[in-house]
Write a protein that holds these residues in place. Structure first.
Motif, PDB file in Angstrom:
ATOM      1  N   LYS A 190      -3.427  -6.874   1.226  1.00 53.96           N
ATOM      2  CA  LYS A 190      -4.195  -6.170   2.258  1.00 53.96           C
ATOM      3  C   LYS A 190      -3.385  -6.994   3.641  1.00 53.96           C
ATOM      4  O   LYS A 190      -3.232  -8.002   3.608  1.00 53.96           O
ATOM      5  CB  LYS A 190      -5.555  -6.906   2.132  1.00 53.96           C
ATOM      6  CG  LYS A 190      -6.684  -6.680   0.792  1.00 53.96           C
ATOM      7  CD  LYS A 190      -5.967  -5.840  -0.052  1.00 53.96           C
ATOM      8  CE  LYS A 190      -6.751  -5.830  -1.366  1.00 53.96           C
ATOM      9  NZ  LYS A 190      -6.201  -6.385  -2.360  1.00 53.96           N
TER      10      LYS A 190
ATOM     11  N   LEU B  70      -7.720  -0.021   3.391  1.00 53.23           N
ATOM     12  CA  LEU B  70      -7.989  -0.167   2.217  1.00 53.23           C
ATOM     13  C   LEU B  70      -9.447  -0.534   1.784  1.00 53.23           C
ATOM     14  O   LEU B  70      -9.917  -1.248   2.386  1.00 53.23           O
ATOM     15  CB  LEU B  70      -7.195  -1.152   1.268  1.00 53.23           C
ATOM     16  CG  LEU B  70      -5.581  -0.806   1.421  1.00 53.23           C
ATOM     17  CD1 LEU B  70      -4.676  -1.751   0.568  1.00 53.23           C
ATOM     18  CD2 LEU B  70      -5.069   0.483   0.853  1.00 53.23           C
TER      19      LEU B  70
ATOM     20  N   SER C  69       0.807  -1.248   0.095  1.00 56.48           N
ATOM     21  CA  SER C  69       0.198  -0.028  -0.226  1.00 56.48           C
ATOM     22  C   SER C  69       0.929   1.008   0.189  1.00 56.48           C
ATOM     23  O   SER C  69       1.950   1.149   0.571  1.00 56.48           O
ATOM     24  CB  SER C  69      -1.028  -0.163   1.272  1.00 56.48           C
ATOM     25  OG  SER C  69      -1.592   1.389   1.350  1.00 56.48           O
TER      26      SER C  69
ATOM     27  N   TYR D 177      -7.010  -1.897  -6.583  1.00 58.60           N
ATOM     28  CA  TYR D 177      -7.222  -2.551  -5.287  1.00 58.60           C
ATOM     29  C   TYR D 177      -6.928  -4.009  -5.259  1.00 58.60           C
ATOM     30  O   TYR D 177      -6.255  -4.473  -4.161  1.00 58.60           O
ATOM     31  CB  TYR D 177      -8.781  -2.435  -4.919  1.00 58.60           C
ATOM     32  CG  TYR D 177      -9.142  -3.108  -3.647  1.00 58.60           C
ATOM     33  CD1 TYR D 177      -8.982  -2.443  -2.391  1.00 58.60           C
ATOM     34  CD2 TYR D 177      -9.905  -4.245  -3.552  1.00 58.60           C
ATOM     35  CE1 TYR D 177      -9.393  -2.920  -0.975  1.00 58.60           C
ATOM     36  CE2 TYR D 177     -10.294  -4.750  -2.356  1.00 58.60           C
ATOM     37  CZ  TYR D 177      -9.676  -4.210  -1.029  1.00 58.60           C
ATOM     38  OH  TYR D 177     -10.398  -4.758  -0.079  1.00 58.60           O
TER      39      TYR D 177
ATOM     40  N   ILE E 131      -8.489   4.346  -6.542  1.00 58.21           N
ATOM     41  CA  ILE E 131      -9.144   4.134  -5.023  1.00 58.21           C
ATOM     42  C   ILE E 131      -8.356   5.042  -4.091  1.00 58.21           C
ATOM     43  O   ILE E 131      -7.412   5.777  -4.347  1.00 58.21           O
ATOM     44  CB  ILE E 131      -8.603   2.684  -4.270  1.00 58.21           C
ATOM     45  CG1 ILE E 131      -7.176   2.507  -3.995  1.00 58.21           C
ATOM     46  CG2 ILE E 131      -9.340   1.383  -5.155  1.00 58.21           C
ATOM     47  CD1 ILE E 131      -6.795   1.449  -3.180  1.00 58.21           C
TER      48      ILE E 131
ATOM     49  N   ASP F  15     -12.056  -0.650  -1.680  1.00 54.58           N
ATOM     50  CA  ASP F  15     -12.105  -0.631  -3.132  1.00 54.58           C
ATOM     51  C   ASP F  15     -13.564   0.444  -3.530  1.00 54.58           C
ATOM     52  O   ASP F  15     -14.304   0.220  -3.435  1.00 54.58           O
ATOM     53  CB  ASP F  15     -12.589  -2.043  -3.493  1.00 54.58           C
ATOM     54  CG  ASP F  15     -12.421  -2.130  -5.138  1.00 54.58           C
ATOM     55  OD1 ASP F  15     -12.273  -1.075  -5.894  1.00 54.58           O
ATOM     56  OD2 ASP F  15     -12.647  -3.241  -5.630  1.00 54.58           O
TER      57      ASP F  15
END
Length: 196
Positions: A195, A79, A72, A190, A96, A81
């Motif tokens: 993540k 985060l 990121s 995304y 995003i 989307d």
């Protein structure tokens, strides 16, 4: 006076010859001084240009980002989307938004060459980094830039700017708009981001 008759010319004096030589020597020294100052700069610019082109060719040979391959730009921030969300004037969101406190450092998600550090109407203060496969990584609504310039090489994780609300985001909560462009077309970043 007959055409073949020459007007006698006086020989230049010793003093005038010395002055002439000194003037020529001074001009030559001035020219050498100017060349000495210009050549390193020209040489450095040429070298920088050649290195940048070599790096670009090298990047084009590398693979495009894949699912979960990029960190990121704002580590430890949530985060979401927001790709494709409706925007003003019938536009859809081509990236995003990642929200964070103003002045939070924005990190490059990839190694690459800085192709733009400047402003545009929608994005405000923006930075574009061309990464592997020629993908353009677009960071917008920055408050300020890091100490970078076009043609600079940046590494993954290097700070390129700071979160803000510039451009058409003025007055909204501070965030960075992050987009990826492949062959000139926007793709959803995304799925490509890790993540945590």
């Amino acid at each position: 006076m007959p055409a073949d008759e020459k007007i006698p010319q006086s020989k230049p004096s010793f003093f005038s010859r010395v002055i002439s030589i000194l003037i020529k020597a001074t001009l030559l020294l001035a020219l050498l001084f100017v060349l000495d100052k210009l050549l390193p700069s020209i040489s450095q610019q040429t070298q920088s240009f050649v290195v940048a082109k070599w790096q670009q060719l090298s990047l084009l040979q590398q693979a495009l980002p894949t699912e979960n391959s990029l960190p990121s730009p704002l580590p430890e921030q949530n985060l979401t989307d927001t790709w494709g969300a409706a925007r003003s004037q019938g536009r859809s969101h081509e990236g995003i938004d990642i929200f964070a406190p103003r002045h939070t450092p924005v990190q490059s998600t990839t190694q690459g060459i800085v192709s733009k550090v400047g402003e545009n109407n929608l994005g405000g203060r923006v930075v574009v980094v061309v990464g592997p496969g020629g993908a353009g990584h677009y960071y917008a609504h920055l408050e300020d830039y890091a100490d970078i310039a076009p043609n600079d090489w940046v590494n993954q994780g290097e700070v390129i700017g700071y979160v803000g609300d510039s451009g058409n985001a003025k007055g909204t909560p501070p965030h960075v708009h992050y987009g990826i462009y492949i062959n000139g077309s926007a793709v959803n970043p995304y799925p490509l981001l890790q993540k945590e």
